[in-house]
Design a protein around this motif. Sequence first.
Motif, mmCIF file in Angstrom:
data_model
loop_
_atom_site.group_PDB
_atom_site.id
_atom_site.type_symbol
_atom_site.label_atom_id
_atom_site.label_comp_id
_atom_site.label_asym_id
_atom_site.label_seq_id
_atom_site.Cartn_x
_atom_site.Cartn_y
_atom_site.Cartn_z
ATOM 1 N N ILE A 61 -6.975 -2.369 4.738
ATOM 2 C CA ILE A 61 -6.273 -1.254 5.372
ATOM 3 C C ILE A 61 -7.097 0.017 5.164
ATOM 4 O O ILE A 61 -7.398 0.385 4.028
ATOM 5 N N LYS A 62 -7.436 0.670 6.264
ATOM 6 C CA LYS A 62 -8.055 2.004 6.171
ATOM 7 C C LYS A 62 -6.937 3.016 6.317
ATOM 8 O O LYS A 62 -6.333 3.117 7.384
ATOM 9 N N TRP A 63 -6.630 3.737 5.258
ATOM 10 C CA TRP A 63 -5.482 4.660 5.221
ATOM 11 C C TRP A 63 -6.008 6.074 5.416
ATOM 12 O O TRP A 63 -6.597 6.644 4.514
ATOM 13 N N ASP A 64 -5.744 6.623 6.586
ATOM 14 C CA ASP A 64 -6.301 7.937 6.939
ATOM 15 C C ASP A 64 -5.255 9.042 6.752
ATOM 16 O O ASP A 64 -4.045 8.775 6.643
ATOM 17 N N ALA A 65 -5.698 10.278 6.732
ATOM 18 C CA ALA A 65 -4.804 11.437 6.620
ATOM 19 C C ALA A 65 -5.573 12.640 7.154
ATOM 20 O O ALA A 65 -6.537 13.056 6.534
ATOM 21 N N ASN A 66 -5.138 13.173 8.287
ATOM 22 C CA ASN A 66 -5.978 14.139 8.992
ATOM 23 C C ASN A 66 -5.401 15.541 9.125
ATOM 24 O O ASN A 66 -5.656 16.219 10.125
ATOM 25 N N ARG A 67 -4.603 15.974 8.167
ATOM 26 C CA ARG A 67 -4.247 17.389 8.181
ATOM 27 C C ARG A 67 -3.846 17.837 6.770
ATOM 28 O O ARG A 67 -3.625 17.018 5.882
ATOM 29 N N HIS A 68 -3.783 19.166 6.606
ATOM 30 C CA HIS A 68 -3.279 19.719 5.342
ATOM 31 C C HIS A 68 -1.758 19.867 5.444
ATOM 32 O O HIS A 68 -1.162 19.543 6.469
ATOM 33 N N LEU A 69 -1.141 20.452 4.410
ATOM 34 C CA LEU A 69 0.333 20.510 4.395
ATOM 35 C C LEU A 69 0.893 21.713 5.196
ATOM 36 O O LEU A 69 1.731 21.555 6.061
ATOM 37 N N PHE A 86 -7.710 -1.668 0.137
ATOM 38 C CA PHE A 86 -7.282 -0.377 0.695
ATOM 39 C C PHE A 86 -8.427 0.623 0.610
ATOM 40 O O PHE A 86 -9.084 0.738 -0.422
ATOM 41 N N GLN A 87 -8.621 1.337 1.712
ATOM 42 C CA GLN A 87 -9.590 2.437 1.693
ATOM 43 C C GLN A 87 -8.854 3.762 1.841
ATOM 44 O O GLN A 87 -8.015 3.915 2.728
ATOM 45 N N ALA A 88 -9.190 4.726 0.972
ATOM 46 C CA ALA A 88 -8.643 6.074 1.112
ATOM 47 C C ALA A 88 -9.582 6.866 2.008
ATOM 48 O O ALA A 88 -10.735 7.096 1.664
ATOM 49 N N CYS A 89 -9.039 7.255 3.165
ATOM 50 C CA CYS A 89 -9.819 8.092 4.073
ATOM 51 C C CYS A 89 -8.954 9.303 4.341
ATOM 52 O O CYS A 89 -7.733 9.196 4.428
ATOM 53 N N ALA A 90 -9.529 10.473 4.449
ATOM 54 C CA ALA A 90 -8.758 11.651 4.815
ATOM 55 C C ALA A 90 -9.710 12.558 5.581
ATOM 56 O O ALA A 90 -10.366 13.401 4.987
ATOM 57 N N SER A 91 -9.830 12.298 6.872
ATOM 58 C CA SER A 91 -10.843 12.970 7.706
ATOM 59 C C SER A 91 -12.207 12.813 7.055
ATOM 60 O O SER A 91 -12.991 13.757 6.981
ATOM 61 N N GLY A 92 -12.492 11.648 6.550
ATOM 62 C CA GLY A 92 -13.695 11.429 5.733
ATOM 63 C C GLY A 92 -13.270 11.461 4.272
ATOM 64 O O GLY A 92 -12.250 10.893 3.900
ATOM 65 N N TYR A 136 -5.014 2.949 -6.834
ATOM 66 C CA TYR A 136 -4.414 1.981 -5.907
ATOM 67 C C TYR A 136 -5.371 1.540 -4.806
ATOM 68 O O TYR A 136 -5.146 0.535 -4.156
ATOM 69 N N MET A 137 -6.374 2.350 -4.570
ATOM 70 C CA MET A 137 -7.289 2.077 -3.461
ATOM 71 C C MET A 137 -8.598 1.513 -4.023
ATOM 72 O O MET A 137 -9.025 1.903 -5.109
ATOM 73 N N HIS A 138 -9.254 0.690 -3.234
ATOM 74 C CA HIS A 138 -10.507 0.090 -3.693
ATOM 75 C C HIS A 138 -11.697 0.988 -3.458
ATOM 76 O O HIS A 138 -12.742 0.812 -4.069
ATOM 77 N N GLU A 139 -11.550 1.904 -2.508
ATOM 78 C CA GLU A 139 -12.714 2.697 -2.117
ATOM 79 C C GLU A 139 -12.257 3.897 -1.319
ATOM 80 O O GLU A 139 -11.071 4.034 -0.998
ATOM 81 N N PHE A 140 -13.204 4.776 -1.002
ATOM 82 C CA PHE A 140 -12.922 5.905 -0.122
ATOM 83 C C PHE A 140 -14.025 5.991 0.924
ATOM 84 O O PHE A 140 -15.138 5.495 0.718
ATOM 85 N N TRP A 141 -13.679 6.586 2.039
ATOM 86 C CA TRP A 141 -14.666 6.858 3.086
ATOM 87 C C TRP A 141 -15.270 8.209 2.710
ATOM 88 O O TRP A 141 -14.593 9.230 2.755
ATOM 89 N N ALA A 142 -16.550 8.206 2.285
ATOM 90 C CA ALA A 142 -17.095 9.392 1.623
ATOM 91 C C ALA A 142 -17.183 10.601 2.544
ATOM 92 O O ALA A 142 -17.083 11.743 2.082
#
Length: 725
Positions: A458-466, A506-512, A523-529
Amino acid sequence: MFKIQRTIIICIILISALSTNAQTIHINTNNMSLVYNVSNSKLYQLHFGPVLSSLKGIEYTGLIYNEAYPSFGNGQSDEVALIATHADGSIATDLVYKKHTQTTSDNIQTTTIQLQDERKPFYVELNFKAYQKENVIEQWVKIHHKDKGNIRLEQFASSAIGFKAESYYLTHFYGGWAKEMMMVEEQLTNGTKCIETKRGVRSTEYENPSFILSLNQKAQENNGEVYMGALAWSGNFKFGFQVDDQERCQMIAGINPFASDYLISSSDTFLTPRMILTYSNSGKNAASINLHRWSRKYNLRDGDQRRPVVLNSWEGAYFDFDETKIKNMMDGASEMGVEMFVLDDGWFGNKYPRNSDKAGLGDWQVNKKKLPNGIGSLIDHAESKGLKFGIWVEPEMVNPKSELAENHPDWIIQRMNGREMLLERNQLLLDLSNPKVQDFVFNVVHKLLVENPRIAYIKWDANRHLQNFGSTYLETNQQSHLWIDYTKGLGSVIERLTTKHPQVIFQACASGGGRVDFGALKYMHEFWASDNTDAYDRLFIQWGTNHIYPPIATGAHIVKSPGHQTRRQIPLKFRCDVAMGGRLGLELQPSNLKKEDILFTKSVIDSYKKYRHIIQFGDLYRLQSPYDNDGFASIKYVTQNKNEAIAMVYSHEFHRRNERNLLKLKGLDENGIYRVVEINKISKKSTVDCEGMEISGSILMNTGIKVDLKKPYTSLVLYLEKIEN
Ligand code: DGJ
């Protein structure tokens, strides 16, 4: 005779304030000591640094730092770890030592110190885990009370640590979209320097929750006293470094208290995130190795499992695909030896199809037009080609143009009173402080995984601030809980998911690389750098990232040239050699590659598979920094038994006739003899004279080898195998 399955030496010392031994608390690892002392019922830090073999007389050395957990109202005026308004409205807190416990089991020494306000039933528990071999101390704090009514917490640090030196140099990692983990180092002057984020989500797009503090000189790779720290928290954080009039430096680090006052009743416990600290008296490379080894063993999800080579569809297809195109991509991926195909954004939404970032986010039903045969048909095809299948989600977010937004407007974080919703990438954030929303987000992914049990990633993305600060769920007097409850809500959803689906990567991605922290990596195995896949820029991004976080977790993909972000022309070999420094993957349309490029990429993937145990589980040595002005960068990975190593050298500028690189390796066995083999070669002639030769570790490390890289974006990868002890 009986068999002892695990040798556990458990030593429990329960020491009450009445005991004569109550004066000193020694938290230590093999190379590091943190010492507290009780004096007049107060707990003070006496030492944090090299391991002390005996504490005899430490209380007479006169070196006293601040209180272990300084609180507002304790009679001092420095930065504090705790500010609380008690139920009766009083704002002073003065903590006294009550008791502590210390246990050691296997590799971990656990210490708990109980403090209490001298007048009120208000309790602070300092917790420490000291990892002996890895030289890492984790610290976190529990706060609770037995007062009638609520207590308002206004500051609640995870860690308060004092340092003593003549000067202090702070390195921190700032960034933005497509330039995460940029390093900057500055000398601290009197006053307080803060690094922090107030964006709620994607903290690394502003500052990463980590630091390096070097004493008396700029941080060196292989000498000098260096501390490194990182907060295991994906939300707002703040680290303050105060240099005072006695040349002491006090760090207060934890959740950012900015607009985050938190009410706790007598039945609540406030738990801070973990602060992770390490120390080295031989420079920052050793400190990074401490963090990498520790995280692979104790923090990173499945840190001892090999990571597959991934092809992610984003830069190869964006939103523009159908079943045939994706299956063709899989065919190309399989031909090159890829092991995991990941379908990125764009596969869902029917009333509002997700054909751009403007609509459909939140509507997690397969788009019937693009994928009429569903995800199952894609998985079948992937598996028939020897690939596993992964998929992209962004379940924390919603487009206003979606069925989800129409049906549940109250689930969206909003500024209330009819104020305009502030959009970012055309989307809004779901309110994860609300348990109903937590369940929704959990079920989006859970259902996907239950309906498609062969999804492996699962690539888990998040593309905005709060930004749209306000929750329809939280009580009016608890609106300031939002930032903290959002992050805790997210943590609990991901924890539930990963417990239910332990086999899924699981990959943690958040706009990169917007969400790169040890909280997510639990909880995640990696991140999209980074979304910046330009290999030259990646030299800097990966360099900074791997100061703190391990290469095994660093998603690094080979892309096409010119790259999508910078349009820079970079030869394929350089792109491959840079991506090989992390968890190797691809981010392109295979059918766009020429035949010879496919063959070369395949050979690189084959080499990576053969040597990935060195890169993913070895120790990383930084040899030449891209930040230095000589136009070279080099790194090296060595297995912990020193039997195998991979060295990577990059030339990123033009070098004139005599400007050749002398590469001195690190981390080898001085007395061992190594065979030097170049891999990922593009021509018969090597750029090193010693190709195929047998050379001693001592020569490789002390004399060095000449590397003949002249042109910008040329590179060399060497495999070294110890053939003689
Ligand atoms: C941002 C990510 O960083 C990209 O890799 C890609 O997944 C897009 N989002 C998709 O919208």
